[in-house]
Design a protein around this motif. Structure first.
Motif, mmCIF file in Angstrom:
data_model
loop_
_atom_site.group_PDB
_atom_site.id
_atom_site.type_symbol
_atom_site.label_atom_id
_atom_site.label_comp_id
_atom_site.label_asym_id
_atom_site.label_seq_id
_atom_site.Cartn_x
_atom_site.Cartn_y
_atom_site.Cartn_z
ATOM 1 N N GLY A 363 60.787 28.021 26.376
ATOM 2 C CA GLY A 363 61.951 28.513 27.118
ATOM 3 C C GLY A 363 61.921 27.914 28.502
ATOM 4 N N CYS A 367 61.267 32.087 32.521
ATOM 5 C CA CYS A 367 62.037 32.983 31.648
ATOM 6 C C CYS A 367 61.177 34.156 31.196
ATOM 7 C CB CYS A 367 62.582 32.231 30.439
ATOM 8 S SG CYS A 367 61.317 31.765 29.261
ATOM 9 N N LYS A 369 58.100 33.679 29.548
ATOM 10 C CA LYS A 369 57.283 33.374 28.371
ATOM 11 C C LYS A 369 55.804 33.456 28.669
ATOM 12 C CE LYS A 369 57.969 28.399 29.103
ATOM 13 N NZ LYS A 369 58.556 28.552 30.440
ATOM 14 N N LEU A 473 61.660 30.492 20.649
ATOM 15 C CA LEU A 473 62.427 30.199 21.857
ATOM 16 C C LEU A 473 62.825 31.514 22.516
ATOM 17 C CD1 LEU A 473 64.139 28.540 23.835
ATOM 18 C CD2 LEU A 473 65.969 28.514 22.132
ATOM 19 N N LEU A 474 62.437 31.631 23.777
ATOM 20 C CA LEU A 474 62.855 32.795 24.567
ATOM 21 C C LEU A 474 63.970 32.318 25.476
ATOM 22 C CD1 LEU A 474 59.248 33.921 25.094
ATOM 23 C CD2 LEU A 474 60.995 35.338 24.026
ATOM 24 N N PHE A 475 65.144 32.850 25.254
ATOM 25 C CA PHE A 475 66.322 32.270 25.885
ATOM 26 C C PHE A 475 67.033 33.286 26.786
ATOM 27 C CE2 PHE A 475 70.759 30.957 26.033
ATOM 28 C CZ PHE A 475 70.599 29.640 26.423
ATOM 29 N N TYR A 507 68.338 23.742 26.103
ATOM 30 C CA TYR A 507 67.744 24.598 25.084
ATOM 31 C C TYR A 507 68.800 25.034 24.070
ATOM 32 C CZ TYR A 507 63.242 24.983 27.416
ATOM 33 O OH TYR A 507 62.018 24.698 27.943
ATOM 34 N N VAL A 521 64.459 32.648 17.641
ATOM 35 C CA VAL A 521 65.107 32.585 18.956
ATOM 36 C C VAL A 521 65.347 34.016 19.413
ATOM 37 C CG1 VAL A 521 67.085 31.743 20.246
ATOM 38 C CG2 VAL A 521 66.250 30.456 18.279
ATOM 39 N N CYS A 524 65.789 36.847 26.255
ATOM 40 C CA CYS A 524 64.728 37.410 27.103
ATOM 41 C C CYS A 524 65.310 37.843 28.432
ATOM 42 C CB CYS A 524 63.579 36.412 27.275
ATOM 43 S SG CYS A 524 64.084 34.907 28.070
#
Ligand SMILES: Nc1ncnc2c1ncn2[C@@H]1O[C@H](COP(=O)(O)OP(=O)(O)OP(=O)(O)O)[C@@H](O)[C@H]1O
Length: 768
Positions: A363, A367, A369, A473-475, A507, A521, A524
């Motif tokens: 990410g 963010c 992570k 994925l931390l979005f 991303y 996904v 976050c």
């Protein structure tokens, strides 16, 4: 032609050939063709005669119901006096090039229908020394001796004016020529562009003047072709607004810098640029740089730009992530291969069906992570340990060497690259980051899976390695909230924040354009919610739900009490660390990025748990304790080995190919046996091909789906359930996924994305 002229224009052509022209002309004023060629008669031939006119005139037709119109073409006749033409009122086109006319063109004033006048290559001094007919559209006075322009506001229909090779030093008098589209003033003495105002010029040629800068063109919004070659221009500034420009000729000027091309970077219609014979051509990588900066060009320096040139320019200056990662991988592979062979004693060695398990949280910067990775490694310390990357950036307040990163100098980092230490590296914010093989080995040696966090570039590189991690994925789906979070950290400059925010798009695009690229996904925007989702997904990966149920079941059955205690699924961290709504204000504060002490969080927890041991060591000790307990009780092996084994048991054939006797000595607590127990076959078995891959249609909702979920009132558990892998079984298999490897090339079908609800346009745009 001659015959036709004679036919069409007999001597008595009423209204065209006036008295005294052909029939009335004295014999000596009407020389025949032979006489024209006679050099001794040249002086006399300088006066245009009616006979010559009648021979050279041709009928053009009628304009509506008007009078018949004619064209007269008299090139290279040594004419110096054409005054007779005042009697030819119906001329529409008059061509008098290559003659010797000096002064008098006043005859043109008597031609109200004249549209085209070519008086080039004469010796005319005066510019428009006549009252120009209103109908005049195209005029050429090129190659004359004119020096001063005058007001041409009377020529309201003038569209093309050619004044090459004269002696003009200034452009004036054209402002009112509201139809002038073509203007040529090549090879004059103009040192400054002026007087063009906002003319509707589409073609402008100022070749061969004394220009030093491009100015006075900013309002020529229709300009398409510009020739400024053979001047003394040093910069392309002044062209940036001419958005219709398709061709620019700047040959033989004094442009030295490639960066000058940035002034014409936004001219999207520009196709043809010539910088031939400018000093800039000597710059290294000149052509490839210009091709990259001006990607719409099709011709540079009169040479067609090939597709290969375009691709290699992009690969050189803005390589796609695939190319960057391929280069990165290649570099580290080569340096690694150049080292003496190293034998790894643990379970990271690659094998077709037994890759070492890893979890990668990715990410954009900040963010969350990293915090989430640390927290996961705390809660799931039986399974994961934090893989510590190296970086050349200095530690932030509260960061500790060997916990957050290994902080090293740039020189050391470079040396480590040369020593083949890294699996992948990347540059971010002017600093280097890299994951070493040893970092993973340190974790693997403890019998744990490695959990790391990294930017997207790192994921691309890692995908090329022998490891096959799970990528989550931390979005941050709300750009503004993400921006605020970065600001509240107080660590970044505005430029760094904007860069991080701008990467959201990268991303989002990667997720949309590459189905299956991320295994999961998760939004976050709220770290606590993200963590709850994450842990549920991980529990699903690790079969912990099933075990908890089993445990409950065993507790209910008095006979299985001892077994249940031996099989305790996870050694739980202190309750205040756990999620599921039990998170206390202390842990919440610890995870608040705005709290400066949050970076000490992990360190503090470690101190609480074991002041002397690293997380991996701590996990290892606990695992060994359990093994001892299990050995004493004589029951099943510990959870971790069970995880690994369960898969192996379901894949007997693959297990049998390994020497399980020597590699799978779970019940030994000695270090040697532990090393062998953790070698490839034992640990890899659970992650081998017998494990069912995740149901990707559920694992990978698009970001739109995520945002919809976020905007709904779902609880974190529900969200996690929505994004967690399916528990469906493959027919014939009762194995559940335990962070399994993803078969190469597996593609997850894209989940059709519902339209974002109204008011979420910002998020929706980001996904585009
Ligand atoms: N080996 C690596 N490969 C690729 N990216 C990495 C690697 N190590 C760290 N990163 C990423 O580089 C970025 C910059 O790292 P840095 O530690 O400076 O970020 P940060 O400001 O502390 O934010 P974060 O909390 O996301 O780590 C982060 O997104 C981090 O995840």
């Amino acid at each position: 032609m001659k015959e036709r002229t004679v036919e069409l224009f007999p001597a008595a052509l009423p209204g065209v050939c006036p008295p005294g022209s052909v029939s009335d002309a004295p014999a000596e004023e009407a020389p025949g063709g032979a006489e024209l060629e006679d050099k001794s008669d040249m002086e006399r031939s300088c006066v245009l005669t009616a006979e010559l006119v009648s021979r050279c005139i041709s009928h053009l037709g009628h304009f509506g119901n008007g009078p018949p119109l004619y064209q007269l073409s008299l090139p290279s006749q040594n004419l110096s006096d054409v005054s007779i033409l005042r009697n030819y009122a119906h001329l529409q086109k008059l061509e008098l090039p290559h003659n010797k006319i000096k002064v008098d063109l006043s005859c043109v004033s008597h031609m109200p229908y004249l549209v085209i006048l070519d008086a080039s290559h004469n010796e005319i001094f005066s510019f428009f020394g006549f009252q120009p007919p209103k109908s005049l559209k195209e005029v050429s006075f090129s190659y004359n001796r004119m020096a001063k322009m005058k007001d041409l506001s009377a020529c309201s229909y003038l569209s093309k004016l050619e004044l090459d090779h004269n002696s003009f030093s200034e452009i004036t008098g054209l402002e009112q020529c509201c139809r002038l589209s073509h203007l040529r003033l090549a090879h004059n003495r103009i040192s400054r562009i002026s007087g063009l105002g906002s003319l509707p010029l589409t073609h402008l040629c100022l070749r061969g003047n004394q220009l030093e800068r491009i100015e006075g063109l900013e309002n020529l919004n229709n300009l398409q072709v510009l020739d400024l070659s053979q001047n003394r221009i040093t910069s392309l500034s002044g062209l940036q607004n001419l958005c219709l420009l398709g061709s620019i000729n700047l040959e033989k000027n004094l442009i030295t810098e490639i960066q000058e091309c940035k002034h014409i970077h936004d001219l999207l219609l520009l196709r043809d640029l010539s910088l031939l014979e400018n000093p800039v051509q000597e710059q290294p990588d000149y052509r490839v740089s210009v091709v990259f900066l001006l990607q719409h060009l099709t011709v540079l320096d009169q040479e067609k730009i090939t597709a290969e040139e375009k691709v290699s320019s992009v690969n050189k200056y803005d390589p796609p992530l695939d190319v960057v990662s391929a280069r990165n991988h290649l570099t580290h592979m080569v340096y690694q291969l150049m080292q003496p062979q190293v034998l790894y004693d643990s379970s990271t060695l690659p094998s077709a069906d037994s890759p070492y398990p890893m979890l990668v949280l990715t990410g954009p910067q900040g963010c969350g992570k990293r915090e989430l990775a640390h927290r996961l490694c705390q809660e799931f310390s039986e399974y994961f340990a934090y893989g510590i990357c190296h970086t050349t950036r200095g530690p932030y307040y509260g960061e500790e060497n060997g916990i957050d990163y290994h902080f090293v100098s740039e020189e050391d980092f470079q040396n480590m690259i040369l020593m083949g230490k890294f699996i992948q590296t990347m540059q971010y914010g002017g600093h280097s980051f890299g994951l070493t093989r040893d970092a993973i080995e340190d974790v693997a040696r403890e019998g744990l899976a490695c959990c790391v966090h990294m930017e997207l570039e790192g994921v691309f590189s890692l995908k090329r390695c022998c490891f096959e991690p799970r990528y989550i994925l931390l979005f941050p789906s709300k750009a503004e909230k993400y921006r605020d979070r970065l600001k509240s950290r107080g660590l970044y400059t505005p430029a760094q924040i904007e860069k991080a925010v701008s990467r959201l798009d990268v991303y989002a695009k990667t997720n949309i354009q590459r189905p299956g690229f991320f295994d999961n996904v998760m939004p976050c925007d709220d770290l606590e919610e993200a963590y709850q989702m994450l842990r549920l997904v991980l529990k699903e990966y690790l079969l912990l739900k099933e075990e908890e149920e089993e445990e409950k079941h065993n507790r209910a059955s008095p006979d299985s009490t001892s077994m249940a205690s031996a099989n305790e699924p996870v050694a739980k961290p202190p309750s205040h660390l756990l999620g599921s709504g039990t998170l206390t204000s202390q842990s919440a504060t610890a995870l608040d990025p705005s709290n400066p002490s949050y970076r000490n969080y992990f360190t503090k927890i470690q101190a609480e748990l074991s002041p002397e041991n690293s997380p991996a060591e701590f996990a290892s000790i606990r695992r060994r304790e359990r093994l001892v307990r299990e050995a004493i009780v004589g029951n099943s092996p510990g959870v971790y080995s069970q995880r690994f084994k369960s898969s192996a048991q379901k894949a007997p054939s693959s297990m049998q190919t390994h020497d399980s006797g020597s590699h799978f000595s779970e019940d030994s607590s000695s270090d040697e046996s532990r090393a062998s127990e953790l070698s490839v076959p034992s640990s890899a078995g659970a992650f081998a091909g017998s494990v069912e891959p995740l149901n990707s249609s559920i694992v990978e909702p698009t970001l739109e789906t995520l945002k919809d979920q976020l905007s709904s009132d779902q609880t974190p558990d529900q969200l996690a359930a929505a994004t967690s892998p399916s528990s469906d079984r493959r027919p014939g298999s009762n194995v559940r996924p335990v962070l399994p490897p993803i078969p190469t090339g597996r593609k997850t079908p894209v989940v059709s994305s519902p339209k974002p609800p109204a008011g979420e346009t910002e998020s929706a745009n980001m996904n585009g």
